[in-house]
Design a protein around this motif. Sequence first.
Motif, PDB file in Angstrom:
ATOM      1  N   LYS A 116     -63.273 -77.367 -27.444  1.00 36.68           N
ATOM      2  CA  LYS A 116     -63.993 -76.661 -28.405  1.00 36.68           C
ATOM      3  C   LYS A 116     -62.635 -76.538 -29.773  1.00 36.68           C
ATOM      4  O   LYS A 116     -61.890 -76.710 -28.998  1.00 36.68           O
ATOM      5  CB  LYS A 116     -63.910 -74.494 -27.740  1.00 36.68           C
ATOM      6  CG  LYS A 116     -64.627 -74.013 -26.971  1.00 36.68           C
ATOM      7  CD  LYS A 116     -64.108 -72.923 -27.465  1.00 36.68           C
ATOM      8  CE  LYS A 116     -65.410 -72.264 -26.196  1.00 36.68           C
ATOM      9  NZ  LYS A 116     -65.444 -71.059 -25.471  1.00 36.68           N
ATOM     10  N   PRO A 117     -63.145 -75.877 -31.353  1.00 35.66           N
ATOM     11  CA  PRO A 117     -62.015 -76.815 -31.977  1.00 35.66           C
ATOM     12  C   PRO A 117     -60.647 -75.796 -31.896  1.00 35.66           C
ATOM     13  O   PRO A 117     -60.775 -74.750 -31.374  1.00 35.66           O
ATOM     14  CB  PRO A 117     -62.970 -76.030 -33.048  1.00 35.66           C
ATOM     15  CG  PRO A 117     -64.289 -75.908 -33.146  1.00 35.66           C
ATOM     16  CD  PRO A 117     -64.534 -75.747 -31.694  1.00 35.66           C
ATOM     17  N   GLN A 118     -60.026 -75.933 -32.317  1.00 33.46           N
ATOM     18  CA  GLN A 118     -58.393 -76.053 -32.241  1.00 33.46           C
ATOM     19  C   GLN A 118     -58.864 -75.070 -33.429  1.00 33.46           C
ATOM     20  O   GLN A 118     -59.146 -74.762 -34.620  1.00 33.46           O
ATOM     21  CB  GLN A 118     -57.302 -76.622 -32.648  1.00 33.46           C
ATOM     22  CG  GLN A 118     -57.109 -77.497 -31.030  1.00 33.46           C
ATOM     23  CD  GLN A 118     -57.386 -76.628 -30.321  1.00 33.46           C
ATOM     24  OE1 GLN A 118     -56.010 -75.789 -29.308  1.00 33.46           O
ATOM     25  NE2 GLN A 118     -58.137 -77.138 -28.798  1.00 33.46           N
ATOM     26  N   LYS A 119     -57.487 -73.499 -33.988  1.00 32.27           N
ATOM     27  CA  LYS A 119     -57.327 -72.946 -35.201  1.00 32.27           C
ATOM     28  C   LYS A 119     -56.126 -72.993 -34.806  1.00 32.27           C
ATOM     29  O   LYS A 119     -55.194 -73.062 -34.229  1.00 32.27           O
ATOM     30  CB  LYS A 119     -58.482 -71.887 -34.616  1.00 32.27           C
ATOM     31  CG  LYS A 119     -57.393 -70.778 -34.343  1.00 32.27           C
ATOM     32  CD  LYS A 119     -58.322 -69.485 -33.827  1.00 32.27           C
ATOM     33  CE  LYS A 119     -57.913 -68.237 -32.928  1.00 32.27           C
ATOM     34  NZ  LYS A 119     -58.373 -66.559 -32.461  1.00 32.27           N
ATOM     35  N   LYS A 163     -53.311 -70.948 -38.459  1.00 27.90           N
ATOM     36  CA  LYS A 163     -52.948 -70.309 -39.847  1.00 27.90           C
ATOM     37  C   LYS A 163     -52.354 -71.747 -40.703  1.00 27.90           C
ATOM     38  O   LYS A 163     -51.598 -72.372 -40.873  1.00 27.90           O
ATOM     39  CB  LYS A 163     -51.740 -68.994 -39.452  1.00 27.90           C
ATOM     40  CG  LYS A 163     -51.969 -68.576 -41.479  1.00 27.90           C
ATOM     41  CD  LYS A 163     -50.489 -67.421 -40.884  1.00 27.90           C
ATOM     42  CE  LYS A 163     -49.816 -67.001 -41.825  1.00 27.90           C
ATOM     43  NZ  LYS A 163     -48.933 -66.046 -41.725  1.00 27.90           N
ATOM     44  N   GLU A 212     -54.992 -68.549 -44.710  1.00 32.53           N
ATOM     45  CA  GLU A 212     -56.053 -68.589 -43.806  1.00 32.53           C
ATOM     46  C   GLU A 212     -56.392 -69.223 -42.444  1.00 32.53           C
ATOM     47  O   GLU A 212     -55.148 -69.575 -42.338  1.00 32.53           O
ATOM     48  CB  GLU A 212     -57.331 -68.810 -44.710  1.00 32.53           C
ATOM     49  CG  GLU A 212     -57.592 -68.602 -45.911  1.00 32.53           C
ATOM     50  CD  GLU A 212     -58.731 -69.686 -46.972  1.00 32.53           C
ATOM     51  OE1 GLU A 212     -59.891 -68.504 -47.253  1.00 32.53           O
ATOM     52  OE2 GLU A 212     -58.818 -70.816 -47.043  1.00 32.53           O
ATOM     53  N   VAL A 213     -57.295 -69.356 -42.304  1.00 37.52           N
ATOM     54  CA  VAL A 213     -57.291 -69.049 -40.487  1.00 37.52           C
ATOM     55  C   VAL A 213     -58.867 -70.714 -40.312  1.00 37.52           C
ATOM     56  O   VAL A 213     -59.420 -69.738 -40.640  1.00 37.52           O
ATOM     57  CB  VAL A 213     -57.556 -68.440 -39.453  1.00 37.52           C
ATOM     58  CG1 VAL A 213     -57.557 -69.196 -37.995  1.00 37.52           C
ATOM     59  CG2 VAL A 213     -56.386 -67.664 -39.178  1.00 37.52           C
ATOM     60  N   VAL A 214     -57.733 -71.344 -40.326  1.00 32.69           N
ATOM     61  CA  VAL A 214     -59.113 -72.707 -39.939  1.00 32.69           C
ATOM     62  C   VAL A 214     -59.127 -73.307 -38.937  1.00 32.69           C
ATOM     63  O   VAL A 214     -58.402 -73.240 -37.475  1.00 32.69           O
ATOM     64  CB  VAL A 214     -58.658 -73.398 -41.058  1.00 32.69           C
ATOM     65  CG1 VAL A 214     -58.567 -73.815 -42.596  1.00 32.69           C
ATOM     66  CG2 VAL A 214     -57.140 -74.829 -40.102  1.00 32.69           C
ATOM     67  N   LEU A 215     -60.072 -73.970 -38.550  1.00 33.90           N
ATOM     68  CA  LEU A 215     -60.633 -74.907 -37.271  1.00 33.90           C
ATOM     69  C   LEU A 215     -60.666 -76.448 -37.357  1.00 33.90           C
ATOM     70  O   LEU A 215     -60.905 -76.536 -38.793  1.00 33.90           O
ATOM     71  CB  LEU A 215     -62.186 -74.205 -37.127  1.00 33.90           C
ATOM     72  CG  LEU A 215     -62.497 -72.716 -36.431  1.00 33.90           C
ATOM     73  CD1 LEU A 215     -63.940 -72.618 -36.091  1.00 33.90           C
ATOM     74  CD2 LEU A 215     -61.344 -72.400 -35.319  1.00 33.90           C
ATOM     75  N   ILE A 253     -60.417 -80.475 -41.549  1.00 39.12           N
ATOM     76  CA  ILE A 253     -61.005 -78.933 -41.543  1.00 39.12           C
ATOM     77  C   ILE A 253     -62.415 -78.569 -41.393  1.00 39.12           C
ATOM     78  O   ILE A 253     -62.961 -78.700 -42.072  1.00 39.12           O
ATOM     79  CB  ILE A 253     -60.550 -77.990 -42.810  1.00 39.12           C
ATOM     80  CG1 ILE A 253     -59.405 -78.521 -42.312  1.00 39.12           C
ATOM     81  CG2 ILE A 253     -60.788 -76.892 -41.930  1.00 39.12           C
ATOM     82  CD1 ILE A 253     -58.286 -77.291 -44.112  1.00 39.12           C
ATOM     83  N   VAL A 287     -63.197 -72.345 -42.397  1.00 34.28           N
ATOM     84  CA  VAL A 287     -62.378 -70.665 -42.202  1.00 34.28           C
ATOM     85  C   VAL A 287     -62.682 -69.947 -41.583  1.00 34.28           C
ATOM     86  O   VAL A 287     -64.227 -69.544 -41.821  1.00 34.28           O
ATOM     87  CB  VAL A 287     -62.259 -70.728 -43.548  1.00 34.28           C
ATOM     88  CG1 VAL A 287     -61.251 -70.226 -44.078  1.00 34.28           C
ATOM     89  CG2 VAL A 287     -62.045 -72.123 -44.699  1.00 34.28           C
ATOM     90  N   LEU A 288     -62.076 -69.613 -40.698  1.00 38.77           N
ATOM     91  CA  LEU A 288     -62.247 -67.554 -40.291  1.00 38.77           C
ATOM     92  C   LEU A 288     -62.417 -66.925 -40.950  1.00 38.77           C
ATOM     93  O   LEU A 288     -61.267 -67.027 -42.215  1.00 38.77           O
ATOM     94  CB  LEU A 288     -61.740 -67.990 -38.823  1.00 38.77           C
ATOM     95  CG  LEU A 288     -61.646 -69.128 -37.584  1.00 38.77           C
ATOM     96  CD1 LEU A 288     -60.541 -68.843 -36.846  1.00 38.77           C
ATOM     97  CD2 LEU A 288     -63.303 -68.838 -37.507  1.00 38.77           C
TER      98      LEU A 288
END
Length: 69
Positions: free
Chosen positions: A16-19, A21, A36-39, A63, A66-67
């Motif tokens: 799974k991708p990491q996330k 801030k 923002e929180v990104v993957l 990136i 964006v969550l």
Amino acid sequence: EKTQGGLYIPDAAKEKPQKGKVEGIGDEVKSVKVGEVVLFDKYSGSKITMEGTEYLILKEEDILGVLTA
């Protein structure tokens, strides 16, 4: 694992991708904002440590998304 289309996917590709801030951005970055929180992929970017805190430096194209809340 073999997909319906006949492709074999290695276990490493299933991760799974990491996330994380966003703590800061460059002047030309348009797709994300600070806070923002990104993957991103697990092996993307370069890790650095500043004043005891570890950061990951990413290129904007690394990136994945964006969550949102």
